[in-house]
Design a protein around this motif. Structure first.
Motif, mmCIF file in Angstrom:
data_model
loop_
_atom_site.group_PDB
_atom_site.id
_atom_site.type_symbol
_atom_site.label_atom_id
_atom_site.label_comp_id
_atom_site.label_asym_id
_atom_site.label_seq_id
_atom_site.Cartn_x
_atom_site.Cartn_y
_atom_site.Cartn_z
ATOM 1 N N LEU A 176 1.441 -1.424 -0.537
ATOM 2 C CA LEU A 176 0.301 -0.068 0.211
ATOM 3 C C LEU A 176 0.951 1.480 0.321
ATOM 4 N N PRO A 177 0.355 2.117 -0.459
ATOM 5 C CA PRO A 177 1.045 3.137 -0.646
ATOM 6 C C PRO A 177 1.403 4.399 1.181
ATOM 7 N N VAL A 178 2.303 4.565 0.803
ATOM 8 C CA VAL A 178 2.946 4.711 2.702
ATOM 9 C C VAL A 178 1.760 5.280 3.295
ATOM 10 N N ASP A 179 1.084 6.413 2.842
ATOM 11 C CA ASP A 179 0.285 7.637 3.350
ATOM 12 C C ASP A 179 -1.489 6.604 3.789
ATOM 13 N N ARG A 180 -1.757 5.376 3.246
ATOM 14 C CA ARG A 180 -2.506 4.214 2.742
ATOM 15 C C ARG A 180 -2.523 3.498 4.053
ATOM 16 N N LEU A 181 -0.394 3.161 4.342
ATOM 17 C CA LEU A 181 -0.258 1.687 5.431
ATOM 18 C C LEU A 181 -0.328 2.774 6.691
ATOM 19 N N VAL A 182 -0.148 4.013 6.951
ATOM 20 C CA VAL A 182 -0.428 4.406 8.349
ATOM 21 C C VAL A 182 -1.488 4.592 8.143
ATOM 22 N N GLU A 183 -2.450 4.908 7.645
ATOM 23 C CA GLU A 183 -3.738 5.096 7.633
ATOM 24 C C GLU A 183 -4.812 3.841 7.863
ATOM 25 N N GLU A 184 -4.510 2.731 7.599
ATOM 26 C CA GLU A 184 -5.063 1.511 8.074
ATOM 27 C C GLU A 184 -4.675 1.286 9.296
ATOM 28 N N TRP A 185 -2.568 1.085 9.429
ATOM 29 C CA TRP A 185 -2.539 0.341 10.827
ATOM 30 C C TRP A 185 -3.196 0.946 11.859
ATOM 31 N N LEU A 186 -3.639 3.246 11.967
ATOM 32 C CA LEU A 186 -3.900 3.909 12.775
ATOM 33 C C LEU A 186 -5.480 3.060 13.156
ATOM 34 N N LEU A 187 -6.582 2.524 11.684
ATOM 35 C CA LEU A 187 -7.432 2.306 11.767
ATOM 36 C C LEU A 187 -6.973 0.991 13.512
ATOM 37 N N TRP A 188 -6.668 0.165 12.694
ATOM 38 C CA TRP A 188 -6.733 -0.459 13.390
ATOM 39 C C TRP A 188 -5.987 -0.899 14.877
ATOM 40 N N ALA A 189 -5.076 0.083 15.289
ATOM 41 C CA ALA A 189 -4.366 0.304 16.419
ATOM 42 C C ALA A 189 -5.810 0.419 16.962
ATOM 43 N N THR A 190 -6.192 2.058 16.779
ATOM 44 C CA THR A 190 -7.539 2.399 17.407
ATOM 45 C C THR A 190 -8.396 1.010 18.133
ATOM 46 N N TRP A 191 -9.477 0.182 16.512
ATOM 47 C CA TRP A 191 -9.851 -0.264 17.010
ATOM 48 C C TRP A 191 -9.841 -1.478 17.922
ATOM 49 N N GLN A 192 -8.126 -1.576 18.600
ATOM 50 C CA GLN A 192 -7.630 -2.591 18.852
ATOM 51 C C GLN A 192 -7.774 -2.418 20.697
ATOM 52 N N ARG A 193 -7.622 -1.485 21.023
ATOM 53 C CA ARG A 193 -6.972 0.057 22.332
ATOM 54 C C ARG A 193 -8.359 -0.673 22.819
ATOM 55 N N ASP A 194 -9.481 -0.792 21.823
ATOM 56 C CA ASP A 194 -11.050 -0.264 23.063
ATOM 57 C C ASP A 194 -10.858 -1.782 23.584
#
Length: 135
Positions: free
Chosen positions: A5-23
Motif C-alpha cells: 500500500l502507499p505509505v499514507d494508506r498504510l499509515v491510515e490502515e495501521w491507525l484504524l487497526w490500532a484504534t480498534w484494538q485499543r478499545d
C-alpha cells in the motif's frame, strides 16, 4: 508480486487497526476488515525500505501518539530484528533529529536484534516514561 500500500494508506490502515484494538470491548477479538497490522507486518518482512518510510510517517502523525508503544514493539522492533544492519544508521540519525522518534524507540526490546544493533539503539533511545522511568 503484490505491491505494498502507499505509505499514507498504510499509515491510515495501521491507525484504524490500532484504534480498534485499543478499545477494551475488542480485547481478544479479531476484525478481518482491518488490514493495518497484517499489512505492516508483511511490509516489514518483504519491503523494508517501504516499512522504514511508513514508520517515520507514522511517528510524525499526531494521531499515532497513543500508539507509539505498539509501533515500537511491532514494526520498529521487527524492522531492526530482520534488517537492522541496513537501517541502524538511519535510526540513529532520526532519533537524534526527532525527539518523538527517540521516545518511540524507548519501547523497543532486543528480541531478534544482534547485540551490536541493540547497543546502538540503546545509545539513541529516550526511555523516559517507559517502564516506570520518570519523564
Amino acid at each position: 508480486m503484490q505491491a505494498p500500500l502507499p505509505v499514507d494508506r498504510l499509515v491510515e490502515e495501521w491507525l484504524l487497526w490500532a484504534t480498534w484494538q485499543r478499545d477494551p470491548q475488542n480485547h481478544g477479538r479479531h476484525n478481518d476488515d482491518l488490514i493495518g497490522f497484517d499489512e505492516f507486518d508483511w511490509v516489514v518482512r518483504k519491503h523494508p525500505e517501504h516499512a522504514w518510510q511508513s514508520i517515520v510517517a507514522t511517528v510524525s502523525d499526531p494521531r499515532a501518539e497513543p500508539f507509539l508503544g505498539v509501533l515500537a514493539a511491532g514494526p520498529m522492533e521487527d524492522l531492526l530484528g530482520y534488517h537492522g544492519p541496513s537501517f541502524i544508521e538511519r535510526v540513529e540519525v532520526e532519533a537524534r533529529r526527532n525527539p518523538q522518534f527517540a521516545w518511540m524507540l524507548g519501547g523497543v526490546w532486543q528480541c531478534q536484534m544482534s547485540d551490536e544493533i541493540w547497543a546502538r539503539v540503546q545509545k539513541v533511545w529516550d526511555r523516559r516514561g517507559w517502564d516506570g522511568i520518570p519523564k
